[in-house]
Design an enzyme around this catalytic site. Structure first.
Site, short mmCIF file in Angstrom:
data_model
loop_
_atom_site.label_atom_id
_atom_site.label_comp_id
_atom_site.label_asym_id
_atom_site.label_seq_id
_atom_site.Cartn_x
_atom_site.Cartn_y
_atom_site.Cartn_z
N ASP A 1 58.79 66.35 9.87
CA ASP A 1 59.18 67.20 11.00
C ASP A 1 58.50 66.78 12.30
O ASP A 1 57.65 67.51 12.79
CB ASP A 1 58.86 68.67 10.68
N GLU B 1 56.48 69.49 20.29
CA GLU B 1 56.10 70.58 19.39
C GLU B 1 54.77 70.30 18.68
O GLU B 1 53.93 71.19 18.56
CB GLU B 1 57.21 70.80 18.35
N GLU C 1 65.95 76.31 6.28
CA GLU C 1 65.00 77.27 6.85
C GLU C 1 65.62 78.66 7.03
O GLU C 1 65.51 79.26 8.11
CB GLU C 1 64.45 76.76 8.19
C1 GCV Z 1 64.79 74.94 15.54
C2 GCV Z 1 60.82 72.94 12.77
C3 GCV Z 1 60.50 73.78 13.97
C4 GCV Z 1 61.53 74.88 14.16
C5 GCV Z 1 62.90 74.23 14.27
C6 GCV Z 1 63.15 73.42 13.00
C7 GCV Z 1 64.47 72.68 13.05
O1 GCV Z 1 60.64 73.67 11.61
O2 GCV Z 1 59.22 74.31 13.85
O3 GCV Z 1 61.21 75.59 15.32
O4 GCV Z 1 63.92 75.17 14.47
O5 GCV Z 1 62.13 72.46 12.86
O6 GCV Z 1 64.46 71.54 13.47
O7 GCV Z 1 65.48 73.24 12.68
#
Ligand code: GCV
Length: 668
Positions: A355, A383, A281
């Site tokens: 996720d 989340e 990411e």
């Molecule tokens: C900490 C998802 C979440 C992100 C998070 C990522 C991860 O994409 O939306 O906020 O970032 O996972 O676990 O690295």
């Protein structure tokens, strides 16, 4: 009365911070629970006593040791047993190390607080998993990524000078459930965390947590050694060093990390290690230098090894440019590296391949990585499950993941067995929960979200405890021992996860939430990067619904070991909870209930919402029996949850109906 009679005095000999804390927890806890002063004595005085100690301090414990009773307790386990001495009855909490006594003391307090009998105790308890961590996604500016309970607990501007009392309560709460490590900062790590000024602050926190058996860990940014050149990217890529590269094979980079690690251990001798989100990411990583995850992880592992620190290298990777199916990426990148990691490296994967969706099948890497310790990452913060507005008790979900059979060594190779090392006979074992804590008065935003923090700790200690038992304990300790209250609240909690799946993403649907905030529904979302679009995941068309990951589709099923891959591959044998995860299914497909897929989908959305309506009614029936402040805050949240559930149901059904072109069946 019985408890008071059994605990006429308490004996906790010895010095040291952990023992002092154990004494003060027993003092505070027993005073509250027994409604009487607690008499602490140096030696037994011809009465029933609670006796707490290691072999170093107590004869009675040395006897237990000679009988081999401390043998399987390790450094953190304890036993609580009843020993007769003449006419007197001793309740003995024994352990090999002081921290075991602290854990044992908390267990004993729990026993009283949940009104269990204590006349003939015979409790032996030791953690099944070594590293039991909370991962905080806390940023240095006080914000918390995916945090829904206020700001970060860490007051960086006050540290190291001022120690907020909450750090102590945080440590107490975690010790009471057996958490033994905390990763203080976000995996999207700001390199500044490694600057000397921050290390001094971290050292102050480590000093607070240490006597509670909690070690400190940090998330680090792979680009830390390089010059801060990329500030415009929100510090994700800039570093704090003066090198031109962060290439893990460059000797200068390796030396930079070695020096940094030495600096950390000078301040924090029991520092735990690093979590790394790299080449993921947008975070920098070894792939920026055409190096592998193993080369990146090993460089850091080599720096930590002399101090017994570990690396938790995350496997949360995906790249829409390379893969047609995002969920396959982790296995594609990591499986070829199996066996190439240093012994002090964990590969840390989320429970599912996507996720933290309301429900996923287990990440197949847990089954296939045969020679690398796999650390499990769960998400306590909700989340994708209604943030801190929805009451969703997560223990049943985690139990489902733990019990998922990966068949890596034949039947019974459960995720729990992989994570606790029993399947592969490995000793490096770890589990992390992305924390749901913040500086809100009630710590977690929703009163019931505390149950998830509690459940995570209990399951990290012993994944065999049932979700019911954990709910029962938590309700009795947090709300009431009254049996009607316990039964009602337990029934609300136990079905809440399945209800959430049903009103959000039933039958294996996934990733159809509104973009970025991840709260409400967004099945129509069809813009921006492909693997963040809802349409990429649900694939609704006039024929049917779902992502074809069968051998005729993306063949993600092929990443599972036999017989799982065949079970998932076949529409007829694929478990219905995963149906639309693995298959594109015709709208008129006949489900096991006899309904068509479309009818079943409608039924699930309605049943999820109905459950939330019942949760509201059940909660209202408790008016006057629970703390009024808790009652009214939960009542307000449940009302909102019902509104949100209906929005999810109506948005998703209206949207999918455009494809199915079938009526929404009238509700029974
Ligand atoms: C900490 C998802 C979440 C992100 C998070 C990522 C991860 O994409 O939306 O906020 O970032 O996972 O676990 O690295």
């Amino acid at each position: 009365m019985q408890y008071r009679h059994a605990i006429a005095s308490v004996i906790v000999p010895g010095e040291g911070k952990t023992l002092r804390i154990t004494r003060s927890e027993l003092d505070r806890g027993l005073r509250g629970l027994l409604g009487a002063e607690v008499r602490f004595r140096a030696v037994a005085a011809g009465e029933n006593s609670l006796v707490v100690g290691t072999p170093e301090h107590l004869d009675i414990v040395r006897q237990l040791q000679r009988q081999g009773k401390l043998q399987n307790l390790g450094g953190e386990g304890y036993l609580i047993t009843t020993v007769m001495s003449g006419k007197n009855r001793f309740i003995v909490i024994a352990a090999n190390r002081d921290v075991g006594l602290l854990y044992g003391a908390f267990h004993f307090l729990r026993t009283l607080q949940t009104h269990k009998p204590i006349d003939q105790l015979d409790i032996v308890s030791a953690p099944r998993i070594g590293y039991r961590l909370l991962d905080h996604w806390d940023n240095l500016d006080g914000s918390v990524e995916r945090g829904y309970a206020g700001k970060s607990l860490w007051k960086w501007n006050e540290l190291p000078g001022r120690i907020d009392n909450r750090y102590l309560d945080y440590a107490r709460a975690n010790a009471s459930i057996g958490i033994n490590g905390t990763v203080l900062n976000n995996v999207n790590a700001n390199p500044l965390i490694l600057k000397p000024a921050y290390l001094r602050k971290i050292s102050a926190l480590a000093d607070v947590f240490r006597p509670y058996g909690i070690r400190v860990f940090l998330s680090v940014n792979f680009s830390s050694p390089i010059k801060a050149r990329f500030e415009q990217e929100g510090n994700r890529k800039g570093g704090i060093g003066n090198l031109q590269t962060a290439d893990p094979l460059d000797p200068k980079v390796r030396l930079w990390w070695k020096d940094k690690v030495k600096e950390i251990y000078r301040l924090i001798p029991d520092f735990g290690g690093f979590v790394v989100k790299a080449s993921s990411e947008g975070m920098p990583g070894p792939q920026d230098y055409r190096r592998t995850h193993a080369q990146g992880a090993n460089m850091l592992a080599d720096a930590l090894e002399p101090f017994h620190g570990v690396i938790m290298w995350r496997a949360f990777v995906y790249n829409a440019d390379v893969d047609a199916d995002r969920v396959k990426r982790a296995q594609l990148e990591f499986l070829p590296l199996d066996g190439m990691f240093r012994p002090n490296v964990f590969v840390q994967a989320k429970n599912g391949p996507l996720d933290f969706q309301p429900r996923e099948p287990v990440q197949p890497l847990f089954g296939s990585m045969a020679r690398t310790p796999m650390m499990l990452e769960l998400q306590i913060t909700q989340e994708y499950l209604g943030h801190s507005n929805h009451l969703v008790y997560l223990a049943p979900m985690w139990k489902e993941y733990f019990q998922f059979d990966l068949f890596s060594k034949g039947t019974g190779s459960t995720l729990a067995g992989v994570v606790d090392g029993s399947v592969r006979n490995s000793h490096m074992t770890g589990i992390a929960g992305v924390a749901n804590t913040g500086n809100d008065r009630n710590w977690c935003g929703h009163f019931f979200a505390q149950a998830n923090w509690y459940a995570f700790g209990r399951l990290a200690w012993d994944h065999s405890i049932s979700a019911d038992q954990i709910a029962d304990e938590w309700i009795r300790m947090s709300l009431s021992n009254d049996s009607r209250t316990v039964t009602t609240v337990s029934s609300i909690m136990m079905g809440s996860w399945e209800a959430c799946i049903n009103y959000m993403t039933p039958l294996g649907l996934h990733h159809i939430m509104e973009v970025d905030v991840h709260y409400g529904p967004g099945p129509q979302h069809d813009k921006g990067r492909e693997d963040w679009r809802s349409t990429y995941y649900h694939r609704a068309d006039t024929i049917g619904l779902g992502f074809d990951r069968s051998s005729n589709g993306s063949n993600a099923v092929g990443q599972y070991l036999p017989p799982l891959r065949a079970i998932f591959d076949n529409l007829e044998t694929c478990p219905e909870p995963y149906l639309l995860w693995f298959h594109h299914v015709r709208w008129d497909y006949q489900m096991r209930s006899g309904r068509t897929l479309w009818e079943e989908l409608c039924q699930k959305y309605f049943s999820g919402t109905d459950y939330v309506r019942r949760m509201n009614e059940q909660w209202l029936s408790l008016d006057g029996t629970v703390d009024p402040q808790v009652f009214s805050s939960v009542r307000a949240k449940l009302k909102q949850q019902l509104i949100d559930a209906a929005v999810w149901r109506d948005t998703c059904l209206d949207y999918f109906q455009k494809f199915s072109k079938r009526p929404i069946p009238s509700r029974k």
